[in-house]
Design a protein around this motif. Structure first.
Motif, PDB file in Angstrom:
ATOM      1  N   MET A 136       0.828  -1.210   0.000  1.00 46.52           N
ATOM      2  CA  MET A 136       0.000   0.000   0.000  1.00 46.52           C
ATOM      3  C   MET A 136       0.863   1.261   0.000  1.00 46.52           C
ATOM      4  O   MET A 136       0.588   2.207  -0.747  1.00 46.52           O
ATOM      5  N   LEU A 137       1.908   1.279   0.843  1.00 52.01           N
ATOM      6  CA  LEU A 137       2.788   2.455   0.866  1.00 52.01           C
ATOM      7  C   LEU A 137       3.517   2.604  -0.466  1.00 52.01           C
ATOM      8  O   LEU A 137       3.714   3.726  -0.958  1.00 52.01           O
ATOM      9  N   GLY A 138       3.914   1.485  -1.069  1.00 52.80           N
ATOM     10  CA  GLY A 138       4.540   1.543  -2.386  1.00 52.80           C
ATOM     11  C   GLY A 138       3.596   2.085  -3.434  1.00 52.80           C
ATOM     12  O   GLY A 138       3.994   2.908  -4.276  1.00 52.80           O
ATOM     13  N   ALA A 139       2.333   1.650  -3.372  1.00 54.51           N
ATOM     14  CA  ALA A 139       1.340   2.138  -4.333  1.00 54.51           C
ATOM     15  C   ALA A 139       1.120   3.644  -4.175  1.00 54.51           C
ATOM     16  O   ALA A 139       0.973   4.370  -5.159  1.00 54.51           O
ATOM     17  N   VAL A 140       1.122   4.113  -2.910  1.00 58.61           N
ATOM     18  CA  VAL A 140       0.907   5.542  -2.645  1.00 58.61           C
ATOM     19  C   VAL A 140       2.045   6.392  -3.197  1.00 58.61           C
ATOM     20  O   VAL A 140       1.826   7.337  -3.967  1.00 58.61           O
ATOM     21  N   ILE A 200      -2.028  -6.349  -9.307  1.00 61.07           N
ATOM     22  CA  ILE A 200      -1.922  -7.655  -8.658  1.00 61.07           C
ATOM     23  C   ILE A 200      -1.349  -7.573  -7.245  1.00 61.07           C
ATOM     24  O   ILE A 200      -1.966  -8.080  -6.292  1.00 61.07           O
ATOM     25  N   PRO A 201      -0.172  -6.938  -7.013  1.00 61.78           N
ATOM     26  CA  PRO A 201       0.338  -6.887  -5.638  1.00 61.78           C
ATOM     27  C   PRO A 201      -0.562  -6.092  -4.700  1.00 61.78           C
ATOM     28  O   PRO A 201      -0.708  -6.447  -3.526  1.00 61.78           O
ATOM     29  N   GLN A 202      -1.182  -5.026  -5.219  1.00 58.58           N
ATOM     30  CA  GLN A 202      -2.055  -4.237  -4.345  1.00 58.58           C
ATOM     31  C   GLN A 202      -3.330  -4.999  -4.004  1.00 58.58           C
ATOM     32  O   GLN A 202      -3.813  -4.951  -2.876  1.00 58.58           O
ATOM     33  N   GLU A 203      -3.920  -5.710  -4.990  1.00 59.37           N
ATOM     34  CA  GLU A 203      -5.113  -6.504  -4.725  1.00 59.37           C
ATOM     35  C   GLU A 203      -4.803  -7.590  -3.699  1.00 59.37           C
ATOM     36  O   GLU A 203      -5.637  -7.916  -2.861  1.00 59.37           O
ATOM     37  N   LEU A 215      -2.916   5.405   2.554  1.00 57.75           N
ATOM     38  CA  LEU A 215      -1.978   5.973   3.513  1.00 57.75           C
ATOM     39  C   LEU A 215      -2.557   5.956   4.920  1.00 57.75           C
ATOM     40  O   LEU A 215      -1.885   5.569   5.891  1.00 57.75           O
ATOM     41  N   TYR A 216      -3.820   6.348   5.047  1.00 59.17           N
ATOM     42  CA  TYR A 216      -4.447   6.404   6.362  1.00 59.17           C
ATOM     43  C   TYR A 216      -4.560   5.014   6.983  1.00 59.17           C
ATOM     44  O   TYR A 216      -4.198   4.809   8.155  1.00 59.17           O
ATOM     45  N   VAL A 217      -5.067   4.056   6.225  1.00 64.98           N
ATOM     46  CA  VAL A 217      -5.255   2.714   6.773  1.00 64.98           C
ATOM     47  C   VAL A 217      -3.928   2.075   7.158  1.00 64.98           C
ATOM     48  O   VAL A 217      -3.801   1.477   8.231  1.00 64.98           O
ATOM     49  N   SER A 218      -2.919   2.215   6.298  1.00 65.11           N
ATOM     50  CA  SER A 218      -1.633   1.579   6.578  1.00 65.11           C
ATOM     51  C   SER A 218      -0.945   2.209   7.788  1.00 65.11           C
ATOM     52  O   SER A 218      -0.416   1.493   8.651  1.00 65.11           O
ATOM     53  N   VAL A 219      -0.961   3.539   7.879  1.00 63.83           N
ATOM     54  CA  VAL A 219      -0.233   4.229   8.955  1.00 63.83           C
ATOM     55  C   VAL A 219      -1.045   4.292  10.245  1.00 63.83           C
ATOM     56  O   VAL A 219      -0.501   4.066  11.344  1.00 63.83           O
ATOM     57  N   ALA A 220      -2.335   4.583  10.156  1.00 64.49           N
ATOM     58  CA  ALA A 220      -3.142   4.783  11.363  1.00 64.49           C
ATOM     59  C   ALA A 220      -3.686   3.478  11.945  1.00 64.49           C
ATOM     60  O   ALA A 220      -3.787   3.339  13.169  1.00 64.49           O
ATOM     61  N   VAL A 277       6.853  -3.170  -0.831  1.00 64.99           N
ATOM     62  CA  VAL A 277       7.278  -2.004  -1.618  1.00 64.99           C
ATOM     63  C   VAL A 277       7.997  -2.458  -2.882  1.00 64.99           C
ATOM     64  O   VAL A 277       7.757  -1.943  -3.982  1.00 64.99           O
ATOM     65  N   LEU A 278       8.880  -3.458  -2.723  1.00 70.55           N
ATOM     66  CA  LEU A 278       9.660  -3.954  -3.854  1.00 70.55           C
ATOM     67  C   LEU A 278       8.771  -4.548  -4.939  1.00 70.55           C
ATOM     68  O   LEU A 278       9.047  -4.401  -6.130  1.00 70.55           O
ATOM     69  N   SER A 279       7.689  -5.214  -4.529  1.00 71.82           N
ATOM     70  CA  SER A 279       6.801  -5.820  -5.523  1.00 71.82           C
ATOM     71  C   SER A 279       6.163  -4.760  -6.419  1.00 71.82           C
ATOM     72  O   SER A 279       5.990  -4.971  -7.625  1.00 71.82           O
ATOM     73  N   ILE A 280       5.834  -3.604  -5.841  1.00 70.62           N
ATOM     74  CA  ILE A 280       5.292  -2.507  -6.639  1.00 70.62           C
ATOM     75  C   ILE A 280       6.360  -1.980  -7.597  1.00 70.62           C
ATOM     76  O   ILE A 280       6.108  -1.745  -8.793  1.00 70.62           O
ATOM     77  N   GLN A 281       7.573  -1.826  -7.087  1.00 69.97           N
ATOM     78  CA  GLN A 281       8.674  -1.308  -7.902  1.00 69.97           C
ATOM     79  C   GLN A 281       9.022  -2.270  -9.040  1.00 69.97           C
ATOM     80  O   GLN A 281       9.267  -1.845 -10.171  1.00 69.97           O
ATOM     81  N   VAL A 282       9.035  -3.572  -8.761  1.00 70.69           N
ATOM     82  CA  VAL A 282       9.371  -4.568  -9.790  1.00 70.69           C
ATOM     83  C   VAL A 282       8.351  -4.540 -10.924  1.00 70.69           C
ATOM     84  O   VAL A 282       8.714  -4.579 -12.105  1.00 70.69           O
TER      85      VAL A 282
END
Length: 261
Positions: A50-54, A157-160, A218-223, A249-254
């Motif tokens: 989620m943070l990677g997607a953001v 795919i990684p975010q789902e 961002l809210y769900v992941s951090v809060a 994070v790496l999966s989003i980047q890849v």
């Protein structure tokens, strides 16, 4: 080839349905693999995804489309505050209709399912925006549309996977989590068809919707999710959490590298 003579709208519908099908497959695979003891570990991966997607996808695209960084950041701020108030309303309703643990046990500051519903809301907005982007690409050419749609499907795919894990972690049954994941993916088709019919009217809203989708993740992941990781402060657990977050994070980047973004 005859397949390339299909109308843009037909291509749009087919590619959106392909994305929904991919979402079903991912949900089923995660459902089969996600043992209850593994879900807390996968939550760390979901946080990273989620943070990677953001920060690697949603916000860069929002800024690129808007050309106004201050507007996007203000929208993200407003979105975070909105989701905070929304979760408060969910808590208020929960505490008035059910036995409320939040007022009896310190450290349990929110209903577990609240984060699940917030993730779904953000996912619907994100998928709706993806539909608009797919429709916009097909108005350029069929080739550009196909490449864009495949890139969006691969990127989802990684975010789902992360979203599905959060639904399980929030207390949803496997069947309900799969069903809600499928229903949220239909927003892609809705956004695409509406954008194709009313593209000039919806395209200007893309940056703001991307920013709101980023705010929800961002809210769900951090809060909601990261505080739960602090319940396991031991070194081994912390190392595993950090490793899984980085993997997310790496999966989003890849995926971004593979699709050439």
């Amino acid at each position: 080839m005859a397949v390339m003579t299909l109308s843009p709208l037909t291509w749009i519908v087919l590619m959106c349905l392909a994305g929904t099908f991919a979402s079903i497959i991912v949900s089923l695979l995660v459902s089969l693999a996600a043992h209850p003891r593994i879900v807390p570990v996968l939550v760390s991966y979901a946080i990273g995804a989620m943070l990677g997607a953001v920060f690697l996808d949603l916000l860069p695209h929002a800024i690129e489309h808007a050309g106004n960084v201050q507007h996007i950041m203000a929208t993200v701020l407003a979105g975070v505050l909105f989701f905070f108030l929304l979760e408060k309303l969910v808590l208020w309703r929960h505490c008035h209709e059910h036995h409320c643990e939040a007022h009896e046990h310190r450290g349990h500051s929110h209903s577990p399912k609240a984060s699940g519903w917030l993730i779904l809301m953000g996912d619907v907005v994100h998928n709706f925006v993806d539909g608009i982007l797919i429709a916009a690409a097909f108005t350029g050419s069929t080739e550009i549309g196909i490449v864009t749609a495949l890139a969006i499907i691969a990127h989802e795919i990684p975010q789902e996977t992360g979203d599905f894990v959060i639904l399980l972690h929030s207390g949803f049954s496997r069947f309900k989590a799969i069903l809600l994941n499928i229903l949220s993916s239909i927003a892609t088709l809705v956004g695409a068809v509406l954008a194709y019919l009313l593209l000039s009217g919806l395209e200007s809203w893309v940056p703001s919707m991307l920013a709101l989708a980023a705010a929800s993740l961002l809210y769900v992941s951090v809060a909601d999710l990261i505080p739960g990781l602090h319940k396991r402060p031991e070194l081994k657990a912390t190392g595993l959490q950090i490793g899984m977050i980085l993997l997310g994070v790496l999966s989003i980047q890849v995926v971004q590298i593979l699709i050439g973004e």
